[in-house]
Design an enzyme around this catalytic site. Sequence first.
Site, PDB file in Angstrom:
ATOM      1  CG  HIS A   1      66.544  21.308  12.290  1.00  0.00           C
ATOM      2  ND1 HIS A   1      65.329  20.710  12.144  1.00  0.00           N
ATOM      3  CD2 HIS A   1      66.427  22.040  13.439  1.00  0.00           C
ATOM      4  CE1 HIS A   1      64.541  21.032  13.153  1.00  0.00           C
ATOM      5  NE2 HIS A   1      65.184  21.844  13.946  1.00  0.00           N
ATOM      6  NE  ARG A   2      61.757  23.418  12.410  1.00  0.00           N
ATOM      7  CZ  ARG A   2      61.417  22.302  11.750  1.00  0.00           C
ATOM      8  NH1 ARG A   2      61.581  22.234  10.442  1.00  0.00           N
ATOM      9  NH2 ARG A   2      60.925  21.272  12.388  1.00  0.00           N
TER      10      ARG A   2
ATOM     11  CG  ASP B   1      65.546  16.307  17.539  1.00  0.00           C
ATOM     12  OD1 ASP B   1      66.784  16.371  17.709  1.00  0.00           O
ATOM     13  OD2 ASP B   1      64.806  17.305  17.598  1.00  0.00           O
TER      14      ASP B   1
ATOM     15  CG  ASP C   1      59.233  24.876  14.573  1.00  0.00           C
ATOM     16  OD1 ASP C   1      59.643  25.803  15.313  1.00  0.00           O
ATOM     17  OD2 ASP C   1      59.254  23.672  14.892  1.00  0.00           O
TER      18      ASP C   1
ATOM     19  CE  LYS D   1      67.277  19.628  17.319  1.00  0.00           C
ATOM     20  NZ  LYS D   1      65.888  19.571  17.705  1.00  0.00           N
TER      21      LYS D   1
ATOM     22  CG  ASN E   1      69.544  21.272  20.582  1.00  0.00           C
ATOM     23  OD1 ASN E   1      68.927  21.616  21.599  1.00  0.00           O
ATOM     24  ND2 ASN E   1      69.949  22.134  19.678  1.00  0.00           N
TER      25      ASN E   1
ATOM     26  CD  GLU F   1      65.695  23.256  17.228  1.00  0.00           C
ATOM     27  OE1 GLU F   1      65.041  24.293  17.500  1.00  0.00           O
ATOM     28  OE2 GLU F   1      65.161  22.177  16.911  1.00  0.00           O
TER      29      GLU F   1
END
Length: 673
Positions: free
Chosen positions: A400-401, A52, A328, A433, A94, A356
Amino acid sequence: MFALPHLDLPPLRAAAGSVRLPGSKSISNRVLLLAGLADGVTEVHGLLDSDDTRVMLQALQALGCSLERDGARLRVHGLGGRLRVHEAELFLGNAGTAMRPLTAALALLAATQGGAFTLRGVPRMHERPIGDLVDALRPLGCTIDELGEPGYPPLRVRGQAGGSLRLDAPLRVRGDVSSQFLTALLLALPLVSDAGDVVVEVEGELISKPYVEITLALLARFGIAVQREGWRRFTLPQGSRYRTPGVLEVEGDASSASYFVALGAIAAIDTPLRIEGVGSDSIQGDIGFVDAARAMGAQVQAHANALEVRRGRWPLQAIALDCNAIPDAAMTLAVMALYAQGTTRLTGIASWRVKETDRIAAMAAELAKLGARVDSGDDFIAVTPPARWHAATLGTYDDHRMAMCLSLAAFNALAGAAPPVPIRIEDPACVAKTFPDYFETLLALVRADPAEVPVITIDGPSASGKGTLAAALAQRLGWHFLDSGAVYRATALAALRAGVSLSDEAALARLAAGLALHFDGARILLAGEDVSDELRREDTGALASRVAALPAVRQALHALQLSFRRAPGLVADGRDMGTAIFPQAPLKVFLTASAAERAKRRHKQLISKGIEANIADLLADIEARDERDRSRAASPLRAAEDALQLDNSQLGIDASVDAVQQWWRQRNPLDQG
Ligand code: C5P
């Protein structure tokens, strides 16, 4: 490093140590934009290095900002609010934190200074809404073309030099889909505040307010004092100018911290886990996750810029929480819920659907695969731990998360899973990311029961290519690699250097027991010195074979070799890996290339290194070494009874690795239907 199709994690049982967090994504990309728009040079320390931020940096460069890197520091030469480049095609991956603010800034700049800019991203970026921002900008006189679906990127923003904007009436922006639209406007509007105050009014309930707080805090660092009336009305005073703070330190990422706070709460049983980079001084809203984790049972000591976390209550306590302020990090709570007594209910998470991936759907689907009971709706998820855990292949949705959260399911043994189950994380590289070395960091902190860590042994005679095969296989699987020959070679070298006689078995064993040997990627260090080349020499190998025949030496090196069996797995090569060191290994391979073929290979290898060699001598050496390894009393070279034989005389390295990997698939529970 984990550019693998998937990473298998064996059951994990404890965690300890300390972790330094990568820089905050939210802060990094805001700072980059502000530094890029400001006058003068901003030196940024601790910037996140990830997908990112990379797209943001590329965009700034395309716009004419010059960037100078100096180790972990980056100097950004800002544009001073003047466009230097009037046409550009920007690819923003993204990264919502790049797409939204750049759209706002470039729309305003093009409308007043002239230009045409295209902003696009990966397909998922083109499914993430931006219509509310476009709707806020158009009434000012910005020209924005939607190149795909209305309301979504890709976009083109354009305008004529000398154009003017209608800024006398308040701008209106919706705040209930993503707070990034408001953030984008606040970051960009100082560019056009010359003529008067610029007012932004928020329509609908503003979500994720802490992210707007980060925006305001960073604007303040760049000399812009936004006046705020509640969360409804924001005023940028006339003549607001970005002034570089000179040097700016980026905090560690508080969302990334959540995985380690959870790790501590679940698995830091004896000593606390230390997390460096964020603490009570943080300006990031996700630091609020700490309170939620405490409510579930974590014991957290917060320092200004660090956290220490250990397990408190166990099992964890289920909670019901409105997560609007920590969208998040709240994902991490959904996974902690697997370890809680009762049902954890997270509400206020409608924004998960436009991240995402659709994170509510994704989380519900993946947690259910583990056996959890999951209920979900438009803006909530409720998770009840599994009654019976299932080994599962967990999808990560290029998010990613999802990958980082789901890795925490590997601690199921601690929740009483009987039997404990391994899990598979698909596409682990998607963590790039925001946290490119997440899995390496995690694995360095965790402990598994060695008996539950898979081992593949590759035994065989000298020059059979087992080292090359084993190293390549380890790389493909993302596992550790033990070159046990190097252990004996290093013992021989250390003996030579210390002047220990090769017939003094007791002295050699003492030396072996205290061997200061470190494997650092492809380098092998003996007492801190790189001895990789010396170890590979033929004469060192011959000495090793003599040292290796001594039972006391083998005994002294036993524990060292066992210590390589760490999560996520081990590929070990040598002579007795399958027979003496890892007799319970789930897959054992024995290589059987002919002596003549091996002599040819060794010859080719030496010649390619510019070392003179002759095949007949090499063949004689190899046969002598085979004979000594086979006939010695201590751990003679032989195939384990349950080893699979692989004659690789006619096989290239890839084909050999393919063959062993195929055998492993047949035994790996995660590959069975
Ligand atoms: O495999 P490599 O040629 O590096 O091994 C050097 C020597 O160490 C071998 O000739 C063998 O005698 C000894 N060795 C051993 N057991 C192992 C690995 C190597 O005895 N597991």
